[in-house]
Design a protein around this motif. Structure first.
Motif, short mmCIF file in Angstrom:
data_model
loop_
_atom_site.label_atom_id
_atom_site.label_comp_id
_atom_site.label_asym_id
_atom_site.label_seq_id
_atom_site.Cartn_x
_atom_site.Cartn_y
_atom_site.Cartn_z
N LEU A 18 -6.41 12.32 4.06
CA LEU A 18 -5.86 11.28 3.44
C LEU A 18 -4.17 11.13 3.91
N ILE A 19 -3.72 12.37 4.29
CA ILE A 19 -2.41 11.99 5.19
C ILE A 19 -2.89 11.42 6.47
N VAL A 20 -3.58 11.59 6.87
CA VAL A 20 -3.90 10.94 8.39
C VAL A 20 -4.17 9.62 8.23
N ALA A 21 -4.98 9.30 7.07
CA ALA A 21 -5.13 7.60 6.83
C ALA A 21 -4.22 7.04 6.37
N LEU A 22 -3.20 7.71 5.59
CA LEU A 22 -1.77 6.98 5.25
C LEU A 22 -1.04 6.72 6.58
N ILE A 23 -0.80 7.70 7.52
CA ILE A 23 0.04 7.63 8.64
C ILE A 23 -0.76 6.37 9.43
N ALA A 24 -2.03 6.37 9.46
CA ALA A 24 -2.85 5.41 10.50
C ALA A 24 -2.46 3.95 9.69
N SER A 74 11.47 1.63 -3.54
CA SER A 74 11.34 3.01 -3.01
C SER A 74 10.50 3.97 -4.36
N GLY A 75 9.77 4.84 -3.86
CA GLY A 75 9.07 5.80 -4.97
C GLY A 75 8.13 6.68 -3.99
N ASN A 76 7.23 7.49 -5.24
CA ASN A 76 6.32 8.53 -4.42
C ASN A 76 5.12 7.97 -5.11
N PRO A 77 4.42 7.19 -4.78
CA PRO A 77 3.24 6.74 -5.32
C PRO A 77 1.96 7.97 -5.70
N ASP A 78 2.07 8.86 -4.61
CA ASP A 78 1.30 9.79 -4.79
C ASP A 78 1.22 10.65 -6.01
N ILE A 79 2.60 10.72 -6.66
CA ILE A 79 3.14 11.26 -7.77
C ILE A 79 2.79 10.51 -9.00
N THR A 80 3.32 9.12 -8.93
CA THR A 80 3.25 8.18 -10.09
C THR A 80 2.02 7.43 -10.02
N PRO A 82 -1.59 8.54 -8.62
CA PRO A 82 -2.60 9.35 -7.90
C PRO A 82 -3.75 8.54 -7.30
N PRO A 83 -4.34 7.34 -7.94
CA PRO A 83 -5.33 6.86 -7.03
C PRO A 83 -4.94 6.03 -6.09
N PHE A 84 -3.55 6.05 -5.67
CA PHE A 84 -2.94 5.38 -4.43
C PHE A 84 -3.67 5.84 -3.33
N TRP A 85 -4.07 7.25 -3.13
CA TRP A 85 -4.59 7.74 -1.96
C TRP A 85 -6.16 7.11 -1.63
N ARG A 86 -6.76 6.71 -2.83
CA ARG A 86 -8.19 6.20 -2.62
C ARG A 86 -8.06 4.80 -1.80
N ASP A 87 -7.11 3.92 -2.19
CA ASP A 87 -7.02 2.62 -1.64
C ASP A 87 -5.64 2.22 -1.17
N VAL A 88 -4.90 3.05 0.05
CA VAL A 88 -3.68 2.59 0.61
C VAL A 88 -3.60 1.39 0.88
N PHE A 89 -4.33 0.83 1.56
CA PHE A 89 -4.40 -0.51 2.03
C PHE A 89 -4.26 -1.55 0.74
N GLY A 90 -5.17 -1.47 -0.05
CA GLY A 90 -5.28 -2.31 -1.22
C GLY A 90 -3.77 -2.11 -2.09
N PHE A 91 -3.25 -0.83 -2.03
CA PHE A 91 -2.03 -0.65 -2.61
C PHE A 91 -1.02 -1.47 -2.04
N PHE A 92 -0.83 -1.22 -0.97
CA PHE A 92 0.30 -2.30 -0.27
C PHE A 92 0.20 -3.61 -0.26
N ASN A 93 -1.36 -4.22 -0.32
CA ASN A 93 -1.34 -5.30 -0.27
C ASN A 93 -1.06 -5.97 -1.68
N GLN A 94 -1.19 -5.16 -2.77
CA GLN A 94 -1.02 -5.53 -4.15
C GLN A 94 0.67 -5.68 -4.46
N GLU A 117 -3.41 -3.02 -9.12
CA GLU A 117 -4.61 -2.70 -9.67
C GLU A 117 -4.83 -1.19 -9.57
N VAL A 118 -4.65 -0.79 -8.62
CA VAL A 118 -5.11 0.64 -8.37
C VAL A 118 -4.25 1.81 -9.09
N CYS A 119 -3.39 1.27 -9.66
CA CYS A 119 -2.36 2.16 -10.55
C CYS A 119 -2.55 1.86 -11.81
#
Length: 139
Positions: A18-24, A74-80, A82-94, A117-119
């Motif tokens: 998941l970390i590698v996917a986020l960095i990519a 700013s924030g820590n979406p992995d804490i606030t 958690p489903p952020f990790w399942r759809d990082v691309f969708g998260f930032f698009n939204q 939506e993912v949150c």
């Protein structure tokens, strides 16, 4: 002493993936341009180091006529969120769409779970604004 099991190893492998996917994702989507409903043209970019504290920032630098303004969410979406990790691309698009739907990109004090939506099942804000809010505050 803690016994390391195959479940522990599998969990660690998934976390690293998941970390590698986020960095990519961040390296492929470093930024772009949006136009707000109020006519501001904004350059946006993502900042953050997913390998350390996982704090993420969505930074906007905008022009509204002759006035320039900027802010950062700013924030820590992995804490606030958690489903952020399942759809990082969708998260930032939204997040990008939520900001573009404002008169000015920095009008929101927070980007809430209801905006992304993912949150939707989260209870907290996802990202909080840091910096100036509107062009009039920057004059």
């Amino acid at each position: 002493m803690v016994e390391v099991t195959s479940k522990h190893i599998a969990g660690l492998v998934v976390f690293i993936a998941l970390i590698v996917a986020l960095i990519a994702f961040i390296s492929k989507q470093p930024g772009g341009y949006i136009e707000t409903t109020g006519g501001s043209t904004c350059a946006w970019r993502l900042e953050g180091d997913a390998t350390s504290d996982r704090a993420i920032s969505f930074e906007c630098k905008c022009n509204s006529g002759a006035v320039k303004y900027n802010c950062k969410y700013s924030g820590n979406p992995d804490i606030t969120c958690p489903p952020f990790w399942r759809d990082v691309f969708g998260f930032f698009n939204q997040v990008r769409e939520t900001v573009a739907d404002q008169k000015h990109a920095c009008d929101l004090s927070t980007i809430d779970h209801s905006d992304v939506e993912v949150c939707k099942d989260s209870k907290e804000f996802v990202l909080k604004r840091v910096g100036k809010a509107t062009p009039s505050e920057c004059q």
